[in-house]
Scaffold this motif. Structure first.
Motif, mmCIF file in Angstrom:
data_model
loop_
_atom_site.group_PDB
_atom_site.id
_atom_site.type_symbol
_atom_site.label_atom_id
_atom_site.label_comp_id
_atom_site.label_asym_id
_atom_site.label_seq_id
_atom_site.Cartn_x
_atom_site.Cartn_y
_atom_site.Cartn_z
ATOM 1 N N ARG A 128 0.897 -1.175 0.003
ATOM 2 C CA ARG A 128 -0.209 0.104 -0.090
ATOM 3 C C ARG A 128 0.942 1.151 -0.040
ATOM 4 O O ARG A 128 0.645 2.305 -0.791
ATOM 5 C CB ARG A 128 -0.765 -0.113 1.215
ATOM 6 C CG ARG A 128 -1.960 -0.990 1.061
ATOM 7 C CD ARG A 128 -2.968 -1.127 2.085
ATOM 8 N NE ARG A 128 -3.923 0.242 2.158
ATOM 9 C CZ ARG A 128 -4.516 0.643 3.178
ATOM 10 N NH1 ARG A 128 -5.034 -0.233 4.147
ATOM 11 N NH2 ARG A 128 -5.415 1.754 3.107
ATOM 12 N N LEU B 19 -11.947 -5.043 1.730
ATOM 13 C CA LEU B 19 -10.539 -4.405 0.859
ATOM 14 C C LEU B 19 -10.691 -4.358 -0.577
ATOM 15 O O LEU B 19 -11.371 -5.307 -1.241
ATOM 16 C CB LEU B 19 -9.303 -5.382 1.363
ATOM 17 C CG LEU B 19 -8.875 -5.294 2.870
ATOM 18 C CD1 LEU B 19 -7.875 -6.289 3.003
ATOM 19 C CD2 LEU B 19 -8.625 -3.850 3.270
ATOM 20 N N LYS C 50 -3.381 6.911 6.581
ATOM 21 C CA LYS C 50 -4.519 5.957 6.143
ATOM 22 C C LYS C 50 -4.430 4.428 6.318
ATOM 23 O O LYS C 50 -5.384 3.743 6.893
ATOM 24 C CB LYS C 50 -4.809 6.294 4.531
ATOM 25 C CG LYS C 50 -5.663 5.324 3.972
ATOM 26 C CD LYS C 50 -7.174 6.199 3.857
ATOM 27 C CE LYS C 50 -8.396 5.258 3.016
ATOM 28 N NZ LYS C 50 -8.622 3.843 3.672
ATOM 29 N N ILE C 51 -3.096 4.018 6.108
ATOM 30 C CA ILE C 51 -2.633 2.883 6.489
ATOM 31 C C ILE C 51 -2.958 2.392 7.848
ATOM 32 O O ILE C 51 -3.549 1.271 8.204
ATOM 33 C CB ILE C 51 -1.375 2.259 5.893
ATOM 34 C CG1 ILE C 51 -1.410 2.539 4.206
ATOM 35 C CG2 ILE C 51 -1.081 0.826 6.148
ATOM 36 C CD1 ILE C 51 0.040 2.373 3.469
ATOM 37 N N ASP D 252 -4.594 3.861 10.123
ATOM 38 C CA ASP D 252 -6.061 3.915 10.448
ATOM 39 C C ASP D 252 -6.844 2.684 10.228
ATOM 40 O O ASP D 252 -7.615 2.197 10.924
ATOM 41 C CB ASP D 252 -6.687 4.995 10.085
ATOM 42 C CG ASP D 252 -6.578 6.492 10.577
ATOM 43 O OD1 ASP D 252 -5.733 6.346 11.777
ATOM 44 O OD2 ASP D 252 -6.666 7.465 10.096
ATOM 45 N N ASP D 253 -6.457 2.184 9.065
ATOM 46 C CA ASP D 253 -7.018 0.624 8.697
ATOM 47 C C ASP D 253 -6.655 -0.172 9.523
ATOM 48 O O ASP D 253 -7.402 -1.115 9.766
ATOM 49 C CB ASP D 253 -6.781 0.401 7.182
ATOM 50 C CG ASP D 253 -7.678 1.357 6.325
ATOM 51 O OD1 ASP D 253 -8.585 1.960 6.536
ATOM 52 O OD2 ASP D 253 -7.245 1.105 4.848
ATOM 53 N N ASP E 189 -9.007 0.362 12.329
ATOM 54 C CA ASP E 189 -10.627 0.068 11.926
ATOM 55 C C ASP E 189 -10.841 -1.117 11.278
ATOM 56 O O ASP E 189 -12.042 -1.595 11.579
ATOM 57 C CB ASP E 189 -10.729 1.144 11.125
ATOM 58 C CG ASP E 189 -10.651 2.555 11.417
ATOM 59 O OD1 ASP E 189 -10.645 2.800 12.872
ATOM 60 O OD2 ASP E 189 -10.564 3.540 10.947
ATOM 61 N N LEU E 190 -10.045 -1.954 10.698
ATOM 62 C CA LEU E 190 -10.248 -3.309 9.960
ATOM 63 C C LEU E 190 -9.591 -4.271 10.367
ATOM 64 O O LEU E 190 -10.287 -5.473 10.517
ATOM 65 C CB LEU E 190 -9.844 -3.091 8.645
ATOM 66 C CG LEU E 190 -10.510 -1.870 7.586
ATOM 67 C CD1 LEU E 190 -9.875 -2.083 6.231
ATOM 68 C CD2 LEU E 190 -11.869 -2.202 7.625
#
Lengths: 493, 493
Positions: A363, B42, B55-56, B58-59, B62-63
């Motif tokens: 990513r 995803l 963002k990564i 946070d994922d 969150d994920l």
């Protein structure tokens, strides 16, 4: 250590790793410590009472770092690269915080599911056939520790597959095929499993890649002698010289003789990210014939060790060989791939959360960033090759392969070295390598038809043209002194 | 990501891990996600262009975190614990920054040397014989990934040793011995290597530990049948119920019949840190008879997964089985132990720098801190056992072992459950376990003489008396509703 102490020690660790990265180019590549240096520096047993972490962190800096050979150094050109990217480090850090043994889905669903997803992402990045996708429900991908573990796992599955249709064949009759170029993981797998292996010759005319004819001939000989060929390990980018087997050719032979084909592309496999190298790196053969395929993200592929990516065309051949769950415990979901229990795809039971660092890397770099990294390495390697070719003092021993150059010092005859005297030239090159190491140019050696040869491999994210130039300058600078040393040795012996 | 971006993302990771640790007690133990949750969330392939790391990260929060089963939770009592300590995390973090494949000494001298030192520290902590010290030059210790890898490695060495003196014996005739209590790693090793194994019965009268008599009888039977016994895997603290084989007794038999004795103490071995448990945990038998011995630091031993400690009495038996370096390449220093090449002590080639986290843990906790952690777990377990015993609704199925309690719900007959109807009681307990899981009390099951039984294991650093209390309260609370549910099911069926 409580949570706030961890925060403090964690910040400190991050800062010190940043310091380390800034300082890398100014360090020696090779550790200069003597064997036993650390035992002398440490007490004979652990302390009775806990020590302050500041002291421990300082000891890492003062005692451990001097004993590190810096694989992340921009001038590291030995063996093959081993990646350590910020993204890879962060992936392992987050994974450490949720440590679990990962042997089944419920251990932590995210670990299994992310692995299944990123292995599909990777399969697409490298242009693998849809047959290898986890979403196929038949094939799939898994992260192992190393290419040797991936290879060993494949051999176990191949043996089990063969014995299913040949239950009465004694283990002693089975034969695994490798070539003189195959990584020692092939021989080691045979040694571990107590199986025979046959090492096939490959020739300079075939650029050291295995071809159909000699493979077929060996199979016929062995079958005639009552042996049972069951598997071929083919290589794309061998460790010694970067040789590439003709996978389509030998794959077709393997198919005809019903052998399992494992393709080991531990180092070179990541090149498949770039479409322009897929022909050279046998993608079609892999996609058509390979039962299993392996490449290591942790070499040139930006993900911290360990992250060996293994794909299998038929997952059932793995789980049939490795699943110790009795039949009545198998679940429809696991067989169909709704839920994968990765413990049945590998030799040990427990497993780390390796997919996280792969996810972070793919990513953060993006597919384009990944390809750029590969192309940059190849471009630098071409520049290095041009430098070597520009000097009449060097011989390129085998055709440069991707980012691997195999060369030797072969000075003009007026230097006193008889070029046709292999033993003399080998001695000279051994001396030369020792001098390069003393000058902190760490290059490893290989043997090509009894020629002592030197390998230079590019692949660190930090390597730039200046580092290639500097390496070449050291190479040139050490020629004269090496010849002098060699002459003196000759005179006194 | 450049160095300053790494610093920022690194601080953020440390902060978020602190947040995670603070929040652990308030989370569910068990992940509640459905199979396939992550693939839905995803994209089908990696992004073309690199993404921002915020963002990564946070994922991850969150994920990924919702898909984690929290093995570090103070109320995690399933399977066996898997350690994650701040010190262990920091050890892996520093190790990531100097990533290298560690297959020989020069890869990074500090990695090999620290492992040799900390394995000696650990041998002393656990009271192992000096024969197992690396300084002995004959025996020594090595860090493997898992107890299954340690066990498999031992089987490979044992097979090689046997075949050295019995070169004409076909592989099919060799027999590996395990008991009904041995971890499946024994069967899996046999499966991987294509060898026979025999599972010995152990009885409730012997507390499910293997004794000399039945072992000897099996050996005589098999020898009379033309088989070749070559190895016994004995267990100290079995996975199912914490059973302990009588190592001195069976070790003497193994010696008489020239079998390799491997002692698997994957979970319970760390108890040997406390002298008061050394008798119970068969230290004398291990020190006298074991060819190889394994315990996992990464279970109850405060070091992050993976860190399986394996000791061997004669390192040459390992390297003879696993070294693919031709004889003329062997070095005097490696054979004498001045320089160890750990690649020849393990199955794969590459290896991670695992000793660093062990070093951090042993120094930061100190030997006393390590022992305190073990004793605290045992004290908590005793309290839990007292609670279970205080209730007439429960039956302790097998004698509590160290920190493992195996129990089942066995309500009084006026509840409508016939205590002598095993099938009915099993159904009741399966329902009970499902209800406990729904109430987020994650306990795994085992089978004891066809009795469906429930295991509760203590070992997290965060577990306190309140967590034991709360677990027991849930257990009590769910009894009534389980019996109601069971009755309803009976009526409708």
């Amino acid at each position: 250590m409580d949570i706030e102490e961890f925060r403090k020690a964690g910040y400190q660790a991050i800062d010190r790793i940043c310091d380390y990265f800034y300082s890398l180019g100014d360090r020696n590549v090779l550790s200069k410590v003597e064997p036993g240096y650390l035992r002398k520096a440490l007490p004979a047993q652990a302390p009775e009472e806990g020590e302050n972490f500041d002291k421990i962190a300082d000891d890492f800096k003062d005692l451990i770092l001097p004993g590190i050979t810096h694989w992340q150094h921009p001038s590291f050109f030995a063996y093959f690269p081993t990646a350590s990217t910020p993204e890879g480090i962060l992936g392992d850090l987050y994974a450490s915080s949720v440590s679990n043994p990962g042997f089944n889905w419920i251990c932590s669903p995210a670990c299994t599911e992310l692995e299944a997803v990123v292995m599909d992402w990777a399969a697409k990045l490298f242009g693998l056939s849809d047959a290898f996708l986890n979403t196929s429900g038949v094939g799939g991908g898994v992260l192992q520790t190393t290419a040797s573990e991936s290879g060993l796992t494949a051999v176990v599955a191949a043996r089990a597959r063969y014995l299913t249709t040949h239950p009465d064949v004694p283990l002693e009759k089975l034969v695994l095929y490798v070539t003189t170029q195959t990584h020692s993981l092939g021989n080691k797998a045979a040694l571990i499993l107590g199986l025979q292996y046959r090492t096939l010759d490959v020739t300079v005319d075939d650029n050291y890649g295995l071809r159909a004819k000699s493979f077929k001939q060996a199979l016929e000989e062995d079958k005639a002698a009552g042996k049972h060929p069951f598997m071929l390990i083919a290589t794309v980018g061998s460790t010694s010289i970067g040789a590439i087997d003709h996978v389509s050719e030998v794959g077709e032979v393997a198919r005809q003789y019903d052998l399992w084909l494992h393709v080991d592309a531990a180092w070179a496999g990541v090149v498949l990210a770039c479409p322009e190298y897929r022909g050279m790196c046998q993608l079609e053969g892999i996609n058509t014939y390979a039962h299993s395929f392996c490449l290591n993200f942790h070499k040139w592929g930006l993900v911290n060790f360990d992250a060996s990516a293994m794909w299998i065309r038929d997952r059932k051949l793995l789980t049939d060989a490795l699943d110790i769950t009795p039949t009545y415990l198998r679940t429809k979901e696991a067989d169909e791939g709704t839920v994968i229990d990765y413990r049945n795809w590998q030799l040990p039971l427990g497993r780390r959360f390796r997919s996280l660092k792969v996810w972070f890397v793919l990513r953060s770099f993006g597919l384009n960033g990944f390809r750029e990294h590969i192309r940059k390495g190849i471009a630098l390697s071409k520049k290095f090759n041009a430098l070597v070719e520009s000097s009449p003092q060097f011989e390129i021993v085998t055709p440069p392969s991707i980012t691997l150059t195999v060369f030797r010092l072969l000075p003009s005859t007026d230097s006193g070295v008889d070029k046709s005297d292999t033993e003399a030239v080998n001695q000279l090159n051994q001396m030369y390598q020792r001098r390069l190491h003393a000058a902190d140019l760490f290059l490893t050696q290989t043997d090509v038809n009894k020629m002592f040869s030197i390998r230079l491999v590019i692949g660190s994210t930090r390597t730039e043209e200046e580092h290639i130039q500097r390496a070449f300058e050291i190479m040139v600078r050490e020629i004269g002194p090496t010849i002098e040393e060699w002459k003196k040795r000759r005179e006194t012996s």
